[in-house]
Structures are given as structure tokens and as C-alpha cells.
Design a protein around this motif. Structure first.
Motif, PDB file in Angstrom:
ATOM      1  N   GLU A  17       0.823  -1.205   0.000  1.00  0.00           N
ATOM      2  CA  GLU A  17       0.000   0.000   0.000  1.00  0.00           C
ATOM      3  C   GLU A  17       0.862   1.262   0.000  1.00  0.00           C
ATOM      4  OE1 GLU A  17      -2.881  -0.531   3.154  1.00  0.00           O
ATOM      5  OE2 GLU A  17      -4.257  -1.426   1.718  1.00  0.00           O
ATOM      6  N   LEU A  18       1.973   1.231   0.707  1.00  0.00           N
ATOM      7  CA  LEU A  18       2.888   2.376   0.683  1.00  0.00           C
ATOM      8  C   LEU A  18       3.469   2.575  -0.716  1.00  0.00           C
ATOM      9  CD1 LEU A  18       4.813   1.899   4.048  1.00  0.00           C
ATOM     10  CD2 LEU A  18       3.162   3.698   3.492  1.00  0.00           C
ATOM     11  N   LYS A  56      -6.581   7.281  -8.838  1.00  0.00           N
ATOM     12  CA  LYS A  56      -5.297   7.522  -8.186  1.00  0.00           C
ATOM     13  C   LYS A  56      -5.370   7.034  -6.738  1.00  0.00           C
ATOM     14  CE  LYS A  56      -1.603  10.808  -8.279  1.00  0.00           C
ATOM     15  NZ  LYS A  56      -1.177  12.123  -8.709  1.00  0.00           N
ATOM     16  N   ALA A  57      -4.353   6.269  -6.341  1.00  0.00           N
ATOM     17  CA  ALA A  57      -4.306   5.667  -5.005  1.00  0.00           C
ATOM     18  C   ALA A  57      -3.659   6.629  -4.010  1.00  0.00           C
ATOM     19  CB  ALA A  57      -3.514   4.366  -5.045  1.00  0.00           C
ATOM     20  N   TYR A  58      -4.271   6.757  -2.831  1.00  0.00           N
ATOM     21  CA  TYR A  58      -3.719   7.563  -1.741  1.00  0.00           C
ATOM     22  C   TYR A  58      -3.737   6.735  -0.470  1.00  0.00           C
ATOM     23  CZ  TYR A  58      -4.228  11.622  -4.747  1.00  0.00           C
ATOM     24  OH  TYR A  58      -4.121  12.508  -5.786  1.00  0.00           O
ATOM     25  N   PHE A  59      -2.586   6.573   0.140  1.00  0.00           N
ATOM     26  CA  PHE A  59      -2.504   5.852   1.407  1.00  0.00           C
ATOM     27  C   PHE A  59      -2.782   6.841   2.520  1.00  0.00           C
ATOM     28  CE2 PHE A  59      -0.002   4.010   4.964  1.00  0.00           C
ATOM     29  CZ  PHE A  59      -0.748   2.862   5.114  1.00  0.00           C
ATOM     30  N   ASN A  60      -3.832   6.615   3.307  1.00  0.00           N
ATOM     31  CA  ASN A  60      -4.230   7.566   4.345  1.00  0.00           C
ATOM     32  C   ASN A  60      -3.643   7.239   5.725  1.00  0.00           C
ATOM     33  OD1 ASN A  60      -5.721   5.480   5.454  1.00  0.00           O
ATOM     34  ND2 ASN A  60      -7.705   6.336   4.912  1.00  0.00           N
ATOM     35  N   GLY A  61      -2.697   6.303   5.778  1.00  0.00           N
ATOM     36  CA  GLY A  61      -2.105   5.905   7.045  1.00  0.00           C
ATOM     37  C   GLY A  61      -2.612   4.571   7.537  1.00  0.00           C
ATOM     38  N   LEU A  62      -3.798   4.186   7.065  1.00  0.00           N
ATOM     39  CA  LEU A  62      -4.381   2.894   7.428  1.00  0.00           C
ATOM     40  C   LEU A  62      -4.624   2.011   6.211  1.00  0.00           C
ATOM     41  CD1 LEU A  62      -7.018   4.048  10.068  1.00  0.00           C
ATOM     42  CD2 LEU A  62      -4.804   2.962  10.495  1.00  0.00           C
ATOM     43  N   TYR A  63      -5.097   2.615   5.138  1.00  0.00           N
ATOM     44  CA  TYR A  63      -5.435   1.860   3.939  1.00  0.00           C
ATOM     45  C   TYR A  63      -5.427   2.793   2.732  1.00  0.00           C
ATOM     46  CZ  TYR A  63      -9.948   3.909   5.067  1.00  0.00           C
ATOM     47  OH  TYR A  63     -10.938   4.798   5.378  1.00  0.00           O
ATOM     48  N   ILE A  64      -5.556   2.196   1.545  1.00  0.00           N
ATOM     49  CA  ILE A  64      -5.579   2.956   0.299  1.00  0.00           C
ATOM     50  C   ILE A  64      -6.986   3.478   0.031  1.00  0.00           C
ATOM     51  CG2 ILE A  64      -5.478   2.688  -2.226  1.00  0.00           C
ATOM     52  CD1 ILE A  64      -2.727   2.880  -1.208  1.00  0.00           C
ATOM     53  N   GLU A  65      -7.061   4.753  -0.306  1.00  0.00           N
ATOM     54  CA  GLU A  65      -8.301   5.362  -0.785  1.00  0.00           C
ATOM     55  C   GLU A  65      -8.080   5.699  -2.258  1.00  0.00           C
ATOM     56  OE1 GLU A  65     -10.216   7.890   2.750  1.00  0.00           O
ATOM     57  OE2 GLU A  65      -8.355   8.722   1.974  1.00  0.00           O
TER      58      GLU A  65
END
Length: 76
Positions: A17-18, A56-65
Motif C-alpha cells: 500500500e505504501l 489515483k491511489a492515496y494511502f491515508n495511514g491505514l489503507y488505500i483510498e
């Protein structure tokens, strides 16, 4: 001969995910896959592989949004 298939662990999923953060991904009908640096590249491969949308994938600290979702126009 026995074959053991080892699935992803929480650690490897977190790393994955990162790595996907900020990349464009294709929707394959079930989930988002692939990592493309540019939107144009994602559109190209999305059309090639029959994907109906990209995001577009964004990792919010817990999971991908997924943001900036765009449906692919096959007429263009």
C-alpha cells in the motif's frame, strides 16, 4: 511433491500500500490493480486490458483510498 502457497501478510500488504501511494491504478472489475506513474499511462494500459476505469491511489495511514476516479472512454 507438495506445493504450499503463501499469501500476503499484514506486513507485506502494508508495504504494498505504501508503494501504491500516488500511483494510478486500473479497476479490473473486482479491485484496483497495477501501478502507473502517469494518468496517460494508466489510460493506455486500461484500454489495453479492458478496464472500465482508473483512479489515483492515496494511502491515508491505514489503507488505500481511491480518488480522481475516471471512467475510460473507448470512443476516444
Amino acid at each position: 511433491m507438495t506445493v504450499t502457497i503463501i499469501g500476503p501478510t499484514p506486513t507485506t500488504e502494508h508495504i504494498r500500500e505504501l508503494q501504491a501511494n500516488g500511483k494510478w491504478r486500473l479497476f479490473n472489475g473486482i479491485c484496483y490493480v497495477g501501478d502507473y506513474d502517469t494518468k496517460a499511462e494508466a489510460k493506455k494500459y486500461g484500454r489495453m486490458f479492458g478496464s472500465d476505469r482508473i483512479a489515483k491511489a492515496y494511502f491515508n495511514g491505514l489503507y488505500i483510498e481511491y480518488k480522481s476516479e475516471e471512467y475510460l472512454d473507448y470512443e476516444a
